[in-house]
Scaffold this motif. Structure first.
Motif, PDB file in Angstrom:
ATOM      1  N   THR A  83       0.798  -1.222   0.000  1.00  0.00           N
ATOM      2  CA  THR A  83       0.000   0.000   0.000  1.00  0.00           C
ATOM      3  C   THR A  83       0.831   1.274   0.000  1.00  0.00           C
ATOM      4  OG1 THR A  83      -0.194  -0.017   2.414  1.00  0.00           O
ATOM      5  CG2 THR A  83      -1.926  -1.160   1.160  1.00  0.00           C
ATOM      6  N   SER A  84       1.664   1.458   0.974  1.00  0.00           N
ATOM      7  CA  SER A  84       2.284   2.773   1.158  1.00  0.00           C
ATOM      8  C   SER A  84       3.801   2.793   0.972  1.00  0.00           C
ATOM      9  CB  SER A  84       1.918   3.324   2.537  1.00  0.00           C
ATOM     10  OG  SER A  84       2.279   2.416   3.559  1.00  0.00           O
ATOM     11  N   GLU A  85       4.315   1.856   0.191  1.00  0.00           N
ATOM     12  CA  GLU A  85       5.753   1.849  -0.094  1.00  0.00           C
ATOM     13  C   GLU A  85       6.187   3.162  -0.755  1.00  0.00           C
ATOM     14  OE1 GLU A  85       8.714  -0.822  -2.837  1.00  0.00           O
ATOM     15  OE2 GLU A  85       7.206  -1.868  -1.651  1.00  0.00           O
ATOM     16  N   ASN A  86       5.317   3.761  -1.541  1.00  0.00           N
ATOM     17  CA  ASN A  86       5.628   5.029  -2.206  1.00  0.00           C
ATOM     18  C   ASN A  86       4.914   6.211  -1.562  1.00  0.00           C
ATOM     19  OD1 ASN A  86       7.461   4.143  -4.199  1.00  0.00           O
ATOM     20  ND2 ASN A  86       5.758   3.236  -5.330  1.00  0.00           N
ATOM     21  N   ALA A  87       4.639   6.107  -0.274  1.00  0.00           N
ATOM     22  CA  ALA A  87       3.972   7.202   0.426  1.00  0.00           C
ATOM     23  C   ALA A  87       4.915   8.386   0.580  1.00  0.00           C
ATOM     24  CB  ALA A  87       3.485   6.740   1.793  1.00  0.00           C
ATOM     25  N   ALA A  88       4.354   9.569   0.416  1.00  0.00           N
ATOM     26  CA  ALA A  88       5.089  10.802   0.690  1.00  0.00           C
ATOM     27  C   ALA A  88       4.990  11.143   2.175  1.00  0.00           C
ATOM     28  CB  ALA A  88       4.527  11.944  -0.152  1.00  0.00           C
ATOM     29  N   ALA A  89       3.883  10.740   2.806  1.00  0.00           N
ATOM     30  CA  ALA A  89       3.691  10.998   4.240  1.00  0.00           C
ATOM     31  C   ALA A  89       2.467  10.242   4.734  1.00  0.00           C
ATOM     32  CB  ALA A  89       3.496  12.490   4.500  1.00  0.00           C
ATOM     33  N   ASN A  90       2.533   9.800   5.969  1.00  0.00           N
ATOM     34  CA  ASN A  90       1.337   9.302   6.644  1.00  0.00           C
ATOM     35  C   ASN A  90       0.582  10.513   7.169  1.00  0.00           C
ATOM     36  OD1 ASN A  90       1.663   6.507   6.317  1.00  0.00           O
ATOM     37  ND2 ASN A  90       3.078   6.425   8.037  1.00  0.00           N
ATOM     38  N   LEU A  91      -0.724  10.516   7.009  1.00  0.00           N
ATOM     39  CA  LEU A  91      -1.541  11.646   7.459  1.00  0.00           C
ATOM     40  C   LEU A  91      -2.255  11.372   8.763  1.00  0.00           C
ATOM     41  CD1 LEU A  91      -3.038  12.655   4.008  1.00  0.00           C
ATOM     42  CD2 LEU A  91      -1.072  13.650   5.208  1.00  0.00           C
ATOM     43  N   GLY A  92      -2.479  10.106   9.067  1.00  0.00           N
ATOM     44  CA  GLY A  92      -3.135   9.814  10.337  1.00  0.00           C
ATOM     45  C   GLY A  92      -3.563   8.378  10.469  1.00  0.00           C
ATOM     46  N   PHE A  93      -3.659   7.961  11.725  1.00  0.00           N
ATOM     47  CA  PHE A  93      -4.208   6.665  12.103  1.00  0.00           C
ATOM     48  C   PHE A  93      -5.414   6.968  12.977  1.00  0.00           C
ATOM     49  CE2 PHE A  93       0.188   5.812  11.183  1.00  0.00           C
ATOM     50  CZ  PHE A  93       0.194   4.562  10.598  1.00  0.00           C
ATOM     51  N   GLU A  94      -6.522   6.298  12.710  1.00  0.00           N
ATOM     52  CA  GLU A  94      -7.745   6.548  13.467  1.00  0.00           C
ATOM     53  C   GLU A  94      -8.378   5.230  13.884  1.00  0.00           C
ATOM     54  OE1 GLU A  94     -10.538   9.327  11.558  1.00  0.00           O
ATOM     55  OE2 GLU A  94      -9.021   9.501   9.983  1.00  0.00           O
ATOM     56  N   GLU A  95      -9.250   5.346  14.867  1.00  0.00           N
ATOM     57  CA  GLU A  95     -10.096   4.226  15.290  1.00  0.00           C
ATOM     58  C   GLU A  95      -9.326   2.927  15.478  1.00  0.00           C
ATOM     59  OE1 GLU A  95     -13.772   3.911  13.058  1.00  0.00           O
ATOM     60  OE2 GLU A  95     -13.757   6.069  12.672  1.00  0.00           O
ATOM     61  N   VAL A  96      -8.203   3.012  16.173  1.00  0.00           N
ATOM     62  CA  VAL A  96      -7.432   1.803  16.469  1.00  0.00           C
ATOM     63  C   VAL A  96      -8.206   0.987  17.488  1.00  0.00           C
ATOM     64  CG1 VAL A  96      -5.251   0.882  17.350  1.00  0.00           C
ATOM     65  CG2 VAL A  96      -5.262   2.993  15.996  1.00  0.00           C
ATOM     66  N   ARG A  97      -8.492  -0.255  17.137  1.00  0.00           N
ATOM     67  CA  ARG A  97      -9.199  -1.176  18.020  1.00  0.00           C
ATOM     68  C   ARG A  97      -8.335  -2.404  18.229  1.00  0.00           C
ATOM     69  NH1 ARG A  97     -13.126  -3.695  15.929  1.00  0.00           N
ATOM     70  NH2 ARG A  97     -13.950  -4.333  17.916  1.00  0.00           N
ATOM     71  N   LEU A  98      -8.387  -2.939  19.429  1.00  0.00           N
ATOM     72  CA  LEU A  98      -7.589  -4.110  19.802  1.00  0.00           C
ATOM     73  C   LEU A  98      -8.524  -5.181  20.369  1.00  0.00           C
ATOM     74  CD1 LEU A  98      -5.002  -1.837  21.505  1.00  0.00           C
ATOM     75  CD2 LEU A  98      -4.519  -3.172  19.450  1.00  0.00           C
ATOM     76  N   PRO A  99      -9.240  -5.909  19.503  1.00  0.00           N
ATOM     77  CA  PRO A  99     -10.228  -6.864  20.011  1.00  0.00           C
ATOM     78  C   PRO A  99      -9.647  -8.082  20.722  1.00  0.00           C
ATOM     79  CG  PRO A  99     -10.190  -6.883  17.601  1.00  0.00           C
ATOM     80  CD  PRO A  99      -9.277  -5.788  18.049  1.00  0.00           C
TER      81      PRO A  99
END
Length: 175
Positions: A83-99
């Motif tokens: 997915t993000s091998e060619n990412a210029a930047a991460n913009l955010g992580f949201e709704e992290v759940r740990l079931p």
């Protein structure tokens, strides 16, 4: 006719993503006790359920559990080649759940689904991709789920040109 695998892999660019695409990590990653101790020490996350076996035995988990930030890092990392091998930047992580907890010895894989794509309004060389990712363990249980948004370079972006090194000498030449 089936799609032919590329001879070289340079990662996906913005134009390669479509809403609904699903990617599975090609490799799994077994989490070790050493991984857990190192991340706990590096981050000073000294909740004893991560490193004190005697205390952890008394909890509902029955043994030490892996620090959740490590689970996020591993599953996030497993998703990068697809997915993000060619990412210029991460913009955010949201709704992290740990079931479910992760234990030393568990093996994790990443599954990612593309939810949204759009060109960047301010940077013509990138687009924005939003996806959801989950980490699946060897028992086929979901251990973590999260949303991620990132900027990824577009095809032909100057930042990606010339990154593949081509040798100056032919095969079998004596250097």
């Amino acid at each position: 006719m089936d799609a032919v695998a590329p001879k070289t892999w340079g990662g996906r660019v913005f134009e390669d993503f479509a809403v609904g695409d699903v990617y599975w990590s090609r490799a799994g990653r077994t989490v070790t006790e050493t991984d857990n101790v190192w991340i706990t020490c590096m981050t000073q996350a000294y909740n004893q359920v991560h490193f004190n076996a005697l205390l952890a035995e008394r909890t509902r988990f029955g043994e030490t559990i892996v620090y959740s930030a490590l689970t996020l890092a591993i599953v996030g990392g497993l998703s990068v080649p697809d997915t993000s091998e060619n990412a210029a930047a991460n913009l955010g992580f949201e709704e992290v759940r740990l079931p479910r907890p992760v234990y030393a010895g568990d093996t994790l894989w990443a599954e990612s689904e593309i939810l949204e794509t759009r060109p960047s309004a301010s940077r013509p060389n990138v687009g924005i991709v939003r996806m959801r990712t989950r980490g699946i363990n060897q028992r086929k249980e979901v251990a973590i789920e999260f949303l991620k948004a990132f900027m990824v370079y577009r095809r032909g972006a100057l930042e990606l040109s010339g990154l593949v090194l081509e040798p100056a000498e032919p095969w079998g030449s004596d250097a």
